[in-house]
Design an enzyme around this catalytic site. Structure first.
Site, mmCIF file in Angstrom:
data_model
loop_
_atom_site.group_PDB
_atom_site.id
_atom_site.type_symbol
_atom_site.label_atom_id
_atom_site.label_comp_id
_atom_site.label_asym_id
_atom_site.label_seq_id
_atom_site.Cartn_x
_atom_site.Cartn_y
_atom_site.Cartn_z
ATOM 1 N N ARG A 55 0.818 -1.213 0.000
ATOM 2 C CA ARG A 55 0.000 0.000 0.000
ATOM 3 C C ARG A 55 0.854 1.267 0.000
ATOM 4 N NH1 ARG A 55 -3.471 -0.018 4.686
ATOM 5 N NH2 ARG A 55 -1.890 1.302 5.572
ATOM 6 N N TYR A 108 -10.297 22.513 -14.213
ATOM 7 C CA TYR A 108 -11.026 21.257 -14.378
ATOM 8 C C TYR A 108 -12.253 21.276 -13.464
ATOM 9 C CZ TYR A 108 -12.333 16.424 -13.820
ATOM 10 O OH TYR A 108 -13.073 15.277 -13.744
ATOM 11 N N ASP A 181 -1.674 22.375 -11.834
ATOM 12 C CA ASP A 181 -2.219 21.282 -12.639
ATOM 13 C C ASP A 181 -1.697 21.502 -14.056
ATOM 14 O OD1 ASP A 181 -3.675 19.575 -14.264
ATOM 15 O OD2 ASP A 181 -5.554 19.825 -13.170
ATOM 16 N N LYS A 206 -4.494 11.218 -18.903
ATOM 17 C CA LYS A 206 -4.537 11.966 -20.157
ATOM 18 C C LYS A 206 -3.292 11.661 -21.001
ATOM 19 C CE LYS A 206 -8.160 13.579 -18.062
ATOM 20 N NZ LYS A 206 -9.404 12.842 -18.144
HETATM 21 N N1 PLP Z 1 -7.098 17.883 -14.163
HETATM 22 C C1 PLP Z 1 -7.503 18.020 -15.424
HETATM 23 C C2 PLP Z 1 -7.002 19.214 -16.211
HETATM 24 C C3 PLP Z 1 -8.382 17.113 -16.003
HETATM 25 O O1 PLP Z 1 -8.795 17.293 -17.275
HETATM 26 C C4 PLP Z 1 -8.850 16.013 -15.236
HETATM 27 C C5 PLP Z 1 -9.806 15.033 -15.790
HETATM 28 O O2 PLP Z 1 -10.433 15.246 -16.804
HETATM 29 C C6 PLP Z 1 -8.397 15.892 -13.919
HETATM 30 C C7 PLP Z 1 -7.522 16.831 -13.419
HETATM 31 C C8 PLP Z 1 -8.864 14.735 -13.064
HETATM 32 O O3 PLP Z 1 -8.178 13.577 -13.451
HETATM 33 P P1 PLP Z 1 -8.746 12.085 -13.316
HETATM 34 O O4 PLP Z 1 -9.942 11.970 -14.219
HETATM 35 O O5 PLP Z 1 -7.581 11.245 -13.709
HETATM 36 O O6 PLP Z 1 -9.135 11.901 -11.876
#
Ligand code: PLP
Length: 385
Positions: A55, A108, A181, A206
């Site tokens: 873990r 997001y 991010d 992604k």
């Molecule tokens: N940050 C961005 C810019 C995203 O586009 C996404 C998902 O679409 C996330 C974070 C969240 O990621 P996850 O879907 O892998 O949890």
């Protein structure tokens, strides 16, 4: 003995060879998949291998983390999580009761919604500001209380650009950390830690994985300080580590990341240029376009391209946008981004009324198909909608 005068290979070469790992038992050039959940204790009661239970840690996960840390130039290393959201929320979970956060208005939507609903329950206030305007960030800072500035650049789904170095300066002057991010930039175009950020986050679901078959997230840290140590504890205590099978697939994808990012970003740039002249499109949102409001900053902090994401605004409003998405054949009408197959999505339908996303906007994630095919397919859909 390694030769101290040997040239250091580029990041591209290091990633292609997974840092040159050779399996010590078989001399295989691909590391084995480590699936064990528990490990033999030494007769003296220690764990000389460094592994005790799966873990907190796993050797396959560590291998992918090593490549990601190298790509992001992360002094503290990288940590893989079971999703991008698990990675992002670990950062906010590490905050203390009463802390204040500044986050972007354009980000997001899933994380924005989580912040708006979960943070108040922990008595952590969040202000959402226009991060493309550093003065807005500066005004939102609460001296002594702001502990984290969160930015996303390019910001999903309008692809607004935030000046990372300027945000770092403002955050640090207030005694706060800067987390970025960087999902839409990828470590190929931007390395936020080298521009002053403290933590960088990606949804590895992604472009990092890039084949639409793994959900994963990653954090990379500039320094192994107490805040980073708390995030490590949150991941192991909360059981949020990525599974070894997913880490194995991600590692395999990271070997081709440079090629995929180059091809997908070149495709996005070409489509952005062509769509700018399209009679059924009112706006193209892409930081690589010279007249995009974020272009000057993007040109400073992104190298080798401006990313694989763009949005278009369709003449005729929401109905025309939805009808266009309904008519494509090659583009796939689906959420997510960064895969080798191109995706199209009407974002306002997903994000709801609180979103800054205009109702006529279609978000495009550009894959590796031929650009002429992608253009022809969307052109036909736009003209018949
Ligand atoms: N940050 C961005 C810019 C995203 O586009 C996404 C998902 O679409 C996330 C974070 C969240 O990621 P996850 O879907 O892998 O949890």
């Amino acid at each position: 003995m390694s030769d101290p005068n040997a040239p250091t290979p580029s990041k591209r070469s290091l990633a292609a060879q997974a840092l040159g790992h050779v399996d010590p038992v078989t001399r295989g050039v691909v590391a084995p998949l480590h699936v064990a959940t528990t490990f033999l204790r030494d007769p003296d009661n220690g764990y000389s291998s460094g592994f005790s239970y799966a873990r907190p840690d796993n050797a396959t996960v560590r291998e992918a983390e090593g490549v990601l840390a190298m790509l992001e130039e992360a002094g503290a290393g990288a940590l893989l999580f079971g999703s991008g959201m698990a990675a992002a929320t670990a950062v906010f979970t590490a905050l203390e009761l009463g802390d204040h956060v500044v986050a972007p208005r354009v980000m997001y939507w899933g994380l924005k919604r989580w912040l708006a609903t979960e943070m108040p329950r922990r008595q952590i206030a969040v202000d959402f500001v226009d991060m493309d305007d550093p003065a807005s960030l500066e005004r939102a800072i609460r001296p002594g209380a702001t502990k984290l500035v969160w930015i996303e650049t390019p910001g999903n789904p309008l692809w607004t650009i935030t000046d990372i170095a300027e945000a770092a300066r403002i955050a640090h002057a207030a005694g706060a950390r800067l987390a970025v991010d960087s999902t839409a930039a990828s470590p190929i175009h931007t390395r936020p830690l080298t521009l002053g950020a403290d933590i960088v986050m990606h949804s590895a679901t992604k472009i990092l994985n890039g084949h639409s078959d793994v959900v994963a997230g990653v954090l990379a840290g500039a320094a192994a300080d107490p805040f980073w140590a708390r995030i490590v504890t949150i991941r192991s205590g909360g059981g949020a580590i990525l599974g070894p099978f997913e880490a194995y697939l991600l590692m395999r994808s990271l070997r081709t990341l440079h090629l995929r990012v180059a091809a997908q970003s070149a495709g996005a740039a070409e489509l952005a240029r062509r769509f700018q002249a399209h009679p059924r499109i009112s706006h193209v949102l892409y930081p690589g376009l010279p007249d995009d409001p974020g272009h000057a900053v993007a040109a400073r902090q992104m190298e080798g391209g401006f990313g694989f994401m763009l949005s278009i605004r369709v003449e005729g409003g929401a109905a025309a946008a939805i009808a266009t998405a309904a008519r494509v054949r090659l583009w796939k009408r689906a959420t997510s981004l960064g895969g080798v197959e191109s995706l199209i999505e009407h974002r306002a339908s997903v994000e709801g009324p609180d979103s800054p996303c205009p109702p006529d906007l279609l978000r495009l994630s550009v894959g590796i198909e031929a650009v002429d095919d992608l253009f022809a397919d969307l052109d036909a859909a736009l003209r018949s909608a």
